[in-house]
Write an enzyme that holds these catalytic residues in place. Structure first.
Site, PDB file in Angstrom:
ATOM      1  N   LYS A 100       0.807  -1.226   0.000  1.00  0.00           N
ATOM      2  CA  LYS A 100       0.000   0.000   0.000  1.00  0.00           C
ATOM      3  C   LYS A 100       0.835   1.269   0.000  1.00  0.00           C
ATOM      4  O   LYS A 100       0.426   2.285  -0.543  1.00  0.00           O
ATOM      5  CB  LYS A 100      -0.970   0.013   1.185  1.00  0.00           C
ATOM      6  CG  LYS A 100      -2.154  -0.925   0.985  1.00  0.00           C
ATOM      7  CD  LYS A 100      -3.308  -0.564   1.897  1.00  0.00           C
ATOM      8  CE  LYS A 100      -4.528  -1.414   1.587  1.00  0.00           C
ATOM      9  NZ  LYS A 100      -4.351  -2.825   2.027  1.00  0.00           N
ATOM     10  N   GLU A 122     -10.312   7.589   4.093  1.00  0.00           N
ATOM     11  CA  GLU A 122     -11.008   6.745   5.043  1.00  0.00           C
ATOM     12  C   GLU A 122     -10.188   5.460   5.175  1.00  0.00           C
ATOM     13  O   GLU A 122      -9.341   5.164   4.340  1.00  0.00           O
ATOM     14  CB  GLU A 122     -12.409   6.381   4.543  1.00  0.00           C
ATOM     15  CG  GLU A 122     -12.445   5.355   3.406  1.00  0.00           C
ATOM     16  CD  GLU A 122     -11.998   5.909   2.075  1.00  0.00           C
ATOM     17  OE1 GLU A 122     -12.112   7.149   1.873  1.00  0.00           O
ATOM     18  OE2 GLU A 122     -11.500   5.130   1.241  1.00  0.00           O
ATOM     19  N   SER A 387       1.631  -9.707  -1.053  1.00  0.00           N
ATOM     20  CA  SER A 387       1.323  -8.278  -0.903  1.00  0.00           C
ATOM     21  C   SER A 387       1.696  -7.697   0.454  1.00  0.00           C
ATOM     22  O   SER A 387       1.908  -6.501   0.574  1.00  0.00           O
ATOM     23  CB  SER A 387      -0.162  -8.030  -1.187  1.00  0.00           C
ATOM     24  OG  SER A 387      -0.968  -8.863  -0.384  1.00  0.00           O
TER      25      SER A 387
END
Ligand SMILES: *Cc1c(COP(=O)(O)O)cnc(C)c1O
Length: 409
Positions: A100, A122, A387
């Protein structure tokens, strides 16, 4: 399926200037926000070609994030399963422990080029919030993260991390007090200060230009992995696979391989199984619909309201999916498969015990599909996007399944 030639220019053809991947994508926005998203889109289109932006992003990736992350050959795991060779792209070794940060640093850098003072987002499980708070601290920007009260109580360590990094975690107290309300509240917050702030979406979802922008920022994963794999083996992998929540780590991997003769597999979370309804397999079971400002495949009821979704992996439980995945599914370039909670757990323990790598339970879904494939097909090679790391999952897994004593490999 689209022919090979089309796929060579695919990156230039899609999305279209109005953010479409076939019928999917677009920007469904309240009128007041249209200029704000146009500003982001125009700025991104010019800045992403600027030598200054590119060289600064490269420097950040190398010096701050620790890129390139390695590709690792899982010899013990591959031998255990048969003779199909499994390789991992180690995004778990990216700073903050997941992919991310790749798009959050890009979004943060874009904000500084635009002279913005604040990042707004958010978060559900808190992973995107932590990555964005990290980027905000790095660039010296303010950071408002909207989070449902229910999620704040569930994800205490991530809330602490965000606050330590200097972010404001803003509790959302209406409705079900989870992700959906947090999205609405973040949009509202942005509406009030879009001249000085920028909204940062956490996956290849949301209104144009986010599906394109986040894809471009994540593409470093696939470009690195392709070169590393060729250097290690002299060949391309037969298959590249990744888990699909919103779809950012999967697009990051797939983008580099779209024009190659490589089978691409996206793995959706099948939760407790297809018959229970407790899953978040939006491509497998969804139909076209609009949610959060974009059109894609959506798990919805007859009135078009999003259905409640579930997965053991909180990073995967989203009722829709990035519009580019819906399109790649439609043209048949990517195969979308699934893995259940139980399969992801087995993969989680298998990688931990056979290779010394505790994977994020999200990433374990991609690995679970690779394990299933390797058991059935005793040849070939699979590149799996790992990931993220699993430190965030060990307390939950331990409370519910112990240390995996029943798994003997
Ligand atoms: C958030 C997250 C995902 C799911 O997001 P995508 O946009 O589908 O990649 C997958 N893995 C990890 C480790 C995550 O934190």
């Amino acid at each position: 399926m689209t022919n090979h030639r089309d796929l060579e220019t695919y990156g230039k053809d899609f999305p279209t200037p109005d953010g479409r991947f076939g019928r999917y994508g677009g920007a469904y926005l309240p009128p007041q926000l249209v200029p704000a998203f146009e500003e982001i889109s125009n700025a991104y289109e010019s800045i992403c070609h600027s030598a200054k932006f590119i060289s600064e992003l490269r420097r950040i990736r190398k010096e701050f994030q620790g890129r390139p992350t390695p590709v690792y050959h899982c010899e013990r795991l591959s031998n255990h399963l048969g003779n199909c060779q499994i390789y991992l792209k180690r995004e778990d070794l990216n700073h903050t422990g997941a992919h991310k940060l790749n798009h959050c640093m890009g979004e943060g850098l874009l904000a500084t080029f635009l002279g913005k003072k604040k990042l707004i987002a958010e978060t559900g499980a808190g992973q995107h919030g932590v990555a964005l708070a990290t980027a905000a601290a790095y660039f010296g920007l303010e950071c408002d993260v909207y989070m449902g009260e229910v999620d704040i109580a569930k994800q205490a360590p991530n809330v602490t991390r965000m606050r330590m990094l200097g972010a404001n975690v803003i509790p959302v107290t209406h409705g079900l007090r989870t992700l959906k309300e947090a999205v609405d509240a973040a949009f509202e917050g942005y509406l009030n200060e879009y001249e000085t702030a920028i909204y940062c979406i956490g996956s290849v979802v949301g209104p144009h230009p986010f599906p394109k922008m986040v894809r471009d920022f994540q593409a470093v994963v696939g470009h690195e992995a392709r070169a590393q794999f060729v250097e290690m083996t002299g060949m391309l992998p037969d298959i590249a696979c990744a888990c699909v929540g919103g779809g950012s780590n999967a697009m990051g991997l797939f983008t580099a391989f779209l024009a190659d003769p490589v089978r691409l597999v996206g793995v959706e979370p099948m939760g407790r199984g297809p018959k229970t309804g407790d899953h978040a397999a939006s491509i497998t079971f969804g139909s076209p619909g609009v949610l959060h400002g974009f059109e894609s495949l959506l798990l919805q009821d007859k009135q078009g309201e999003p259905l409640p979704v579930y997965s053991i992996a909180s990073g995967l439980d989203y009722p829709s999916v990035g519009p580019e995945h819906a399109y790649l599914h439609e043209i048949g370039r990517v195969d979308y498969e699934s893995a259940t909670d139980a399969e992801a757990l087995e993969a989680f323990f298998m990688l931990s015990k056979l290779e010394g790598i505790i994977p994020a339970i999200e990433s374990a879904h991609a690995l679970a599909w690779a394990i299933r494939y390797a058991r059935q097909n005793k040849t070939g090679s699979i590149l799996v996007n790992l990931s993220g790391r699993g430190d965030k999952d060990i307390d939950y897994v331990f409370e519910n399944y112990g240390c995996g004593e029943e798994f003997v490999f």
